[in-house]
Design an enzyme around this catalytic site. Structure first.
Site, PDB file in Angstrom:
ATOM      1  N   ASN A  45     -10.241  -0.215   2.189  1.00  0.00           N
ATOM      2  CA  ASN A  45      -8.809  -0.083   1.924  1.00  0.00           C
ATOM      3  C   ASN A  45      -8.558  -0.373   0.441  1.00  0.00           C
ATOM      4  O   ASN A  45      -8.645  -1.521   0.005  1.00  0.00           O
ATOM      5  CB  ASN A  45      -8.036  -1.073   2.817  1.00  0.00           C
ATOM      6  CG  ASN A  45      -6.528  -0.973   2.629  1.00  0.00           C
ATOM      7  OD1 ASN A  45      -6.052  -0.359   1.667  1.00  0.00           O
ATOM      8  ND2 ASN A  45      -5.779  -1.590   3.518  1.00  0.00           N
ATOM      9  N   HIS A 100      -2.668   6.858   4.399  1.00  0.00           N
ATOM     10  CA  HIS A 100      -3.216   5.699   3.698  1.00  0.00           C
ATOM     11  C   HIS A 100      -4.460   5.231   4.454  1.00  0.00           C
ATOM     12  O   HIS A 100      -4.464   5.148   5.674  1.00  0.00           O
ATOM     13  CB  HIS A 100      -2.159   4.588   3.644  1.00  0.00           C
ATOM     14  CG  HIS A 100      -2.722   3.260   3.270  1.00  0.00           C
ATOM     15  ND1 HIS A 100      -3.584   3.107   2.195  1.00  0.00           N
ATOM     16  CD2 HIS A 100      -2.594   2.026   3.825  1.00  0.00           C
ATOM     17  CE1 HIS A 100      -3.937   1.833   2.109  1.00  0.00           C
ATOM     18  NE2 HIS A 100      -3.361   1.172   3.095  1.00  0.00           N
ATOM     19  N   CYS A 125       0.808  -1.227   0.000  1.00  0.00           N
ATOM     20  CA  CYS A 125       0.000   0.000   0.000  1.00  0.00           C
ATOM     21  C   CYS A 125       0.840   1.275   0.000  1.00  0.00           C
ATOM     22  O   CYS A 125       0.307   2.371  -0.164  1.00  0.00           O
ATOM     23  CB  CYS A 125      -0.934   0.010   1.201  1.00  0.00           C
ATOM     24  SG  CYS A 125      -2.031  -1.397   1.233  1.00  0.00           S
TER      25      CYS A 125
HETATM   26  N1  COA Z   1     -16.562  -9.531  12.121  1.00  0.00           N
HETATM   27  C1  COA Z   1     -16.765  -9.926  13.392  1.00  0.00           C
HETATM   28  N2  COA Z   1     -15.768 -10.375  14.174  1.00  0.00           N
HETATM   29  C2  COA Z   1     -14.532 -10.395  13.639  1.00  0.00           C
HETATM   30  C3  COA Z   1     -14.272 -10.021  12.321  1.00  0.00           C
HETATM   31  C4  COA Z   1     -15.361  -9.578  11.550  1.00  0.00           C
HETATM   32  N3  COA Z   1     -15.223  -9.172  10.281  1.00  0.00           N
HETATM   33  N4  COA Z   1     -12.955 -10.161  12.071  1.00  0.00           N
HETATM   34  C5  COA Z   1     -12.393 -10.616  13.204  1.00  0.00           C
HETATM   35  N5  COA Z   1     -13.349 -10.765  14.142  1.00  0.00           N
HETATM   36  C6  COA Z   1     -13.206 -11.249  15.507  1.00  0.00           C
HETATM   37  C7  COA Z   1     -11.948 -12.061  15.708  1.00  0.00           C
HETATM   38  O1  COA Z   1     -12.160 -13.405  15.287  1.00  0.00           O
HETATM   39  C8  COA Z   1     -11.769 -11.950  17.203  1.00  0.00           C
HETATM   40  O2  COA Z   1     -12.645 -12.858  17.834  1.00  0.00           O
HETATM   41  P1  COA Z   1     -12.164 -13.693  19.110  1.00  0.00           P
HETATM   42  O3  COA Z   1     -11.856 -12.653  20.153  1.00  0.00           O
HETATM   43  O4  COA Z   1     -13.356 -14.530  19.409  1.00  0.00           O
HETATM   44  O5  COA Z   1     -10.956 -14.444  18.657  1.00  0.00           O
HETATM   45  C9  COA Z   1     -12.256 -10.534  17.505  1.00  0.00           C
HETATM   46  O6  COA Z   1     -13.058 -10.142  16.381  1.00  0.00           O
HETATM   47  C10 COA Z   1     -11.147  -9.529  17.693  1.00  0.00           C
HETATM   48  O7  COA Z   1     -10.229  -9.719  16.632  1.00  0.00           O
HETATM   49  P2  COA Z   1      -8.989  -8.775  16.457  1.00  0.00           P
HETATM   50  O8  COA Z   1      -8.191  -9.277  15.310  1.00  0.00           O
HETATM   51  O9  COA Z   1      -8.304  -8.575  17.769  1.00  0.00           O
HETATM   52  O10 COA Z   1      -9.731  -7.427  16.076  1.00  0.00           O
HETATM   53  P3  COA Z   1      -9.105  -6.024  15.816  1.00  0.00           P
HETATM   54  O11 COA Z   1      -9.724  -5.033  16.700  1.00  0.00           O
HETATM   55  O12 COA Z   1      -7.604  -6.078  15.774  1.00  0.00           O
HETATM   56  O13 COA Z   1      -9.614  -5.696  14.343  1.00  0.00           O
HETATM   57  C11 COA Z   1      -8.763  -5.685  12.125  1.00  0.00           C
HETATM   58  C12 COA Z   1      -9.254  -6.538  13.282  1.00  0.00           C
HETATM   59  C13 COA Z   1      -8.368  -6.589  10.982  1.00  0.00           C
HETATM   60  C14 COA Z   1      -9.899  -4.783  11.694  1.00  0.00           C
HETATM   61  C15 COA Z   1      -7.573  -4.829  12.615  1.00  0.00           C
HETATM   62  O14 COA Z   1      -6.643  -5.645  13.279  1.00  0.00           O
HETATM   63  C16 COA Z   1      -6.888  -4.115  11.498  1.00  0.00           C
HETATM   64  O15 COA Z   1      -7.465  -3.277  10.833  1.00  0.00           O
HETATM   65  N6  COA Z   1      -5.602  -4.380  11.290  1.00  0.00           N
HETATM   66  C17 COA Z   1      -4.824  -3.733  10.282  1.00  0.00           C
HETATM   67  C18 COA Z   1      -5.135  -4.340   8.943  1.00  0.00           C
HETATM   68  C19 COA Z   1      -4.628  -3.520   7.796  1.00  0.00           C
HETATM   69  O16 COA Z   1      -4.632  -2.321   7.871  1.00  0.00           O
HETATM   70  N7  COA Z   1      -4.204  -4.177   6.716  1.00  0.00           N
HETATM   71  C20 COA Z   1      -3.784  -3.539   5.544  1.00  0.00           C
HETATM   72  C21 COA Z   1      -2.429  -2.996   5.662  1.00  0.00           C
HETATM   73  S1  COA Z   1      -2.027  -1.963   4.327  1.00  0.00           S
END
Ligand code: COA
Length: 331
Positions: free
Chosen positions: A288, A258, A118
């Site tokens: 994104n 970004h 990205c």
């Molecule tokens: N809907 C509902 N629940 C979801 C879910 C969804 N779409 N995706 C994940 N979960 C759940 C997980 O399974 C987890 O459940 P558990 O506690 O029972 O295991 C819970 O939500 C928390 O997951 P977690 O990964 O800790 O959530 P988070 O607050 O970190 O949010 C992202 C997840 C992916 C949104 C976040 O980590 C993120 O945005 N990361 C950066 C990703 C990114 O920017 N990538 C591109 C880079 S250029």
């Protein structure tokens, strides 16, 4: 890190293309175990654009390139290089830039891709600066085009809520006034590669029936780790680019991060002490879109009449690799 100096490059045209089809959070609720509320709270995304079956990344990039040239009052004959930043190329080879060159009918110019996740649009600007200031190119069409939804596993709720398809572009040439790119900062750390990657289809794991059955041709991500590194590295890049341009946090008129996650955007904005209204965000409507997010934001800000001559803009990105970069720019 590059110091503020006299000759610089500037953006002389902006534009973008996003497919018409919208996939909203309620559509996703029917596909995986998720909810509109969870997606909005954790990411800030309400909907994203999805390319049609018959579109490839170059199709989006060609549209963005055409619009951008038109907005700049230029024709294809006026550019002498096409750079496409993408992590979702049409084909492993030739480069997407070559497909774009064909589509634009720009048969005379060199064309190549850069693949840095990205961060690609900002790496592209940095590269363009070098090429223009050494005289290798005069006017570059830089396109960030991404069609990640075809590389996304719609059975994986951890990733499928995040990504959308779009392309954004700019025309870059040597500045003839005080505006333009003031400084940059760019870094990479390959040790973090497997936090966000697409395992198969390259030479490490070529395509086999087994690799397909194991869903290895879809992107994989350790979201939590990516999140932590993103906040840290975007903060670092922003501060270093400001320092290199001899600017202070208070000088920033618009911060264009970004668009990966609203919480990353807001956390970085807070670290820079930029008031919320100066932090640009359009993630709610596109998700994104990787390399396309910064050029689309630039175009929208300009279209909305918000960018005034002399405004200081700080662009900041991170991506797979890991890579991260920031560019300070005077509009
Ligand atoms: N809907 C509902 N629940 C979801 C879910 C969804 N779409 N995706 C994940 N979960 C759940 C997980 O399974 C987890 O459940 P558990 O506690 O029972 O295991 C819970 O939500 C928390 O997951 P977690 O990964 O800790 O959530 P988070 O607050 O970190 O949010 C992202 C997840 C992916 C949104 C976040 O980590 C993120 O945005 N990361 C950066 C990703 C990114 O920017 N990538 C591109 C880079 S250029």
């Amino acid at each position: 890190m590059k110091k503020n100096r006299k000759s610089r490059i500037k953006i002389t045209g902006t534009g973008y293309y996003a497919p018409d089809k919208i996939l909203n959070n309620f559509d996703l609720e029917k596909m995986v175990d998720t909810s509109d509320e969870w997606i909005i709270t954790r990411t800030g995304i309400k909907e994203r654009r999805i390319a049609s079956e018959d579109q490839a990344t170059s199709d989006l990039a060609i549209e963005a390139g055409r619009t951008t040239l038109k907005n700049a009052g230029l024709g294809v004959k006026d550019i002498d290089l096409i750079i496409v930043a993408t992590s979702s190329p049409d084909t492993i080879f030739p480069s997407t830039a070559c497909w774009v060159q064909k589509g634009l009918g720009a048969g005379h110019v060199p064309a190549f891709d850069i693949s840095v996740g990205c961060t690609g649009f900002l790496y592209g600007m940095i590269l363009a600066e070098g090429l223009i200031l050494t005289g290798a190119s005069k006017r570059i069409l830089l396109i960030g085009g991404e069609l990640l939804t075809k590389l996304t596993d719609y059975t994986d709720r951890n990733t499928c809520v995040l990504f959308g398809d779009a392309a954004g572009a700019v025309v870059l040439e040597e500045a003839d006034d005080e505006s333009g790119m003031l400084s940059y900062y760019w870094k990479a750390d390959g040790k973090l590669g497997d936090l966000l990657y697409l395992p198969a289809g390259g030479t490490r794991i070529p395509a086999t029936a087994q690799s397909v059955a194991q869903r290895l041709h879809y992107l994989q991500m350790k979201g939590n780790d990516v999140f932590k590194h993103a906040v840290k590295r975007m903060g670092e890049a922003a501060l270093e680019a400001l320092k290199a341009a001899r600017l202070k946090k208070e000088d920033i008129d618009y911060f264009i991060p970004h668009q990966a996650n609203i919480r990353i955007i807001e956390a970085t904005g807070k670290r820079l002490k930029v008031p919320r209204e100066k932090v640009y965000s359009n993630i709610h409507k596109y998700g994104n879109v990787s390399v396309a997010s910064i050029p689309i934001s630039l175009h929208e800000l300009q279209e909305e009449g918000k960018l005034k001559k002399g405004n200081i803009i700080l662009m900041d990105a991170f991506g797979a690799g890991f890579t991260w970069a920031a560019v300070a720019y005077r509009w």
